[in-house]
Enzyme design. Structure first.
Site, short mmCIF file in Angstrom:
data_model
loop_
_atom_site.label_atom_id
_atom_site.label_comp_id
_atom_site.label_asym_id
_atom_site.label_seq_id
_atom_site.Cartn_x
_atom_site.Cartn_y
_atom_site.Cartn_z
N ARG A 70 0.45 13.37 19.22
CA ARG A 70 -1.03 12.98 18.73
C ARG A 70 -1.78 12.28 19.97
O ARG A 70 -1.63 11.73 20.67
CB ARG A 70 -0.83 12.00 17.54
N ARG A 98 -1.26 6.50 21.10
CA ARG A 98 -0.65 5.17 20.59
C ARG A 98 0.62 4.87 21.29
O ARG A 98 1.45 5.64 21.68
CB ARG A 98 -0.40 5.20 19.31
N LYS A 126 -1.26 11.46 7.14
CA LYS A 126 -1.90 10.59 6.18
C LYS A 126 -3.36 10.46 6.56
O LYS A 126 -4.59 10.42 6.11
CB LYS A 126 -1.21 9.38 5.90
N ARG A 135 3.83 -0.39 2.10
CA ARG A 135 4.95 0.31 2.74
C ARG A 135 6.24 -0.22 2.13
O ARG A 135 7.24 0.13 2.65
CB ARG A 135 4.80 0.04 4.28
N ARG A 164 10.53 3.75 13.40
CA ARG A 164 9.49 3.90 12.31
C ARG A 164 9.79 5.02 11.03
O ARG A 164 9.88 4.54 10.20
CB ARG A 164 8.32 4.47 13.04
P1 AMP Z 1 0.38 3.47 11.19
O1 AMP Z 1 -0.72 3.48 11.96
O2 AMP Z 1 0.37 3.39 9.77
O3 AMP Z 1 1.58 4.26 11.50
O4 AMP Z 1 1.18 1.96 11.40
C1 AMP Z 1 1.56 1.58 12.70
C2 AMP Z 1 2.50 0.29 12.74
O5 AMP Z 1 1.70 -0.82 12.10
C3 AMP Z 1 3.61 0.46 11.67
O6 AMP Z 1 4.75 1.15 12.59
C4 AMP Z 1 3.91 -0.96 11.47
O7 AMP Z 1 4.61 -1.68 12.66
C5 AMP Z 1 2.45 -1.45 11.18
N1 AMP Z 1 2.19 -1.50 9.99
C6 AMP Z 1 1.17 -0.54 9.47
N2 AMP Z 1 0.89 -0.59 8.04
C7 AMP Z 1 1.91 -1.56 7.79
C8 AMP Z 1 2.11 -1.93 6.61
N3 AMP Z 1 1.69 -1.72 5.43
N4 AMP Z 1 3.34 -2.88 6.21
C9 AMP Z 1 3.93 -3.30 7.56
N5 AMP Z 1 3.62 -2.92 8.50
C10 AMP Z 1 2.73 -1.92 8.89
#
Ligand code: AMP
Length: 218
Positions: A127, A161, A13, A88, A172
């Site tokens: 990554r 990360r 994404k 999400r 996750r």
């Molecule tokens: P991402 O970069 O999208 O993989 O997000 C990293 C982390 O941020 C996720 O594992 C969640 O802990 C938190 N996070 C990001 N977006 C959301 C969301 N829309 N709702 C809840 N937690 C989120």
């Protein structure tokens, strides 16, 4: 136009959203990036989100809906935006519907990036990101052209990360299948869902995405 990219962590994404932001000029809104920025800045939201993100869980709906609500009212979002990592959960999807309705805006399309679970851990653990400009890379699938040098800005500093490790990735993925996968049915029922093959080469995924977006914009 308003677009949601839907898919598990590692589906691509962020990679595709970065490219679309450049090629189509659509603003990329990544709640993950926004939360990481809040953690780095040490804000209240950042402090609340930090432990949850480290464990691979989901930050509360209330927090992320508030972040998105504020962000989409900024002038650069007037012509549209691409959501990467939001919504999400079902309450987030309902919250987004309300926000868009209040602002007289319409969601154009939700693109589901279909991927094979077994590939995700390898995709995620390889990554890395340029520490200066944020361009994303992968050890195997998208290395820098010149060794240790960012293709975009020439920087030699990269970050990985903290939550991109095999253990956290499992949590996750579970959060994705439990909380986020039901959104596929939610948007299908609204006639907004389009699916593409997220397992294809990065260029091919980009081509499929552009085809979907062109059709949605027509
Ligand atoms: P991402 O970069 O999208 O993989 O997000 C990293 C982390 O941020 C996720 O594992 C969640 O802990 C938190 N996070 C990001 N977006 C959301 C969301 N829309 N709702 C809840 N937690 C989120």
């Amino acid at each position: 136009m308003i677009v949601i990219l839907l898919g598990p962590p590692g589906a691509g994404k962020g990679t595709q959203a970065q490219t679309l932001a450049k090629t189509r000029g659509i603003v990329q809104l990544s709640t993950g990036d926004m939360l990481r920025a809040a953690v780095k800045a040490g804000t209240d939201v950042g402090r609340q989100a930090d432990t949850i993100m480290k464990s691979g869980g989901l930050v509360s709906d209330e927090i992320v809906i508030r972040i998105i609500s504020d962000r989409i009212q900024e002038p650069d979002c007037a012509k549209g935006f691409l959501l990467d990592g939001f919504p999400r959960t079902l309450p987030q999807a309902v919250g987004l519907d309300k926000l868009l309705e209040q602002q007289g805006k319409t969601l154009d399309v939700v693109v589901e990036m279909k991927v094979d679970d077994t590939a995700l851990i390898e995709r995620i653990t390889g990554r890395f990101t340029c520490a200066k400009c944020g361009t994303g890379y992968h050890d195997t699938f998208k290395p820098t052209k010149a060794k240790d040098t960012c293709d975009s800005c020439g920087s030699h500093e990269f970050t990985r990360r903290a939550d991109d490790n095999a253990e956290t990735v499992k949590s996750r993925l579970m959060a994705y299948y439990r909380e986020t996968a039901p959104l596929i049915g939610y948007y299908f029922a609204k006639g907004k869902l389009k699916s593409i093959d997220g397992m294809a080469q990065i260029d091919e995924v980009e081509r499929q995405l552009n085809t979907v977006l062109d059709a949605a914009a027509a």
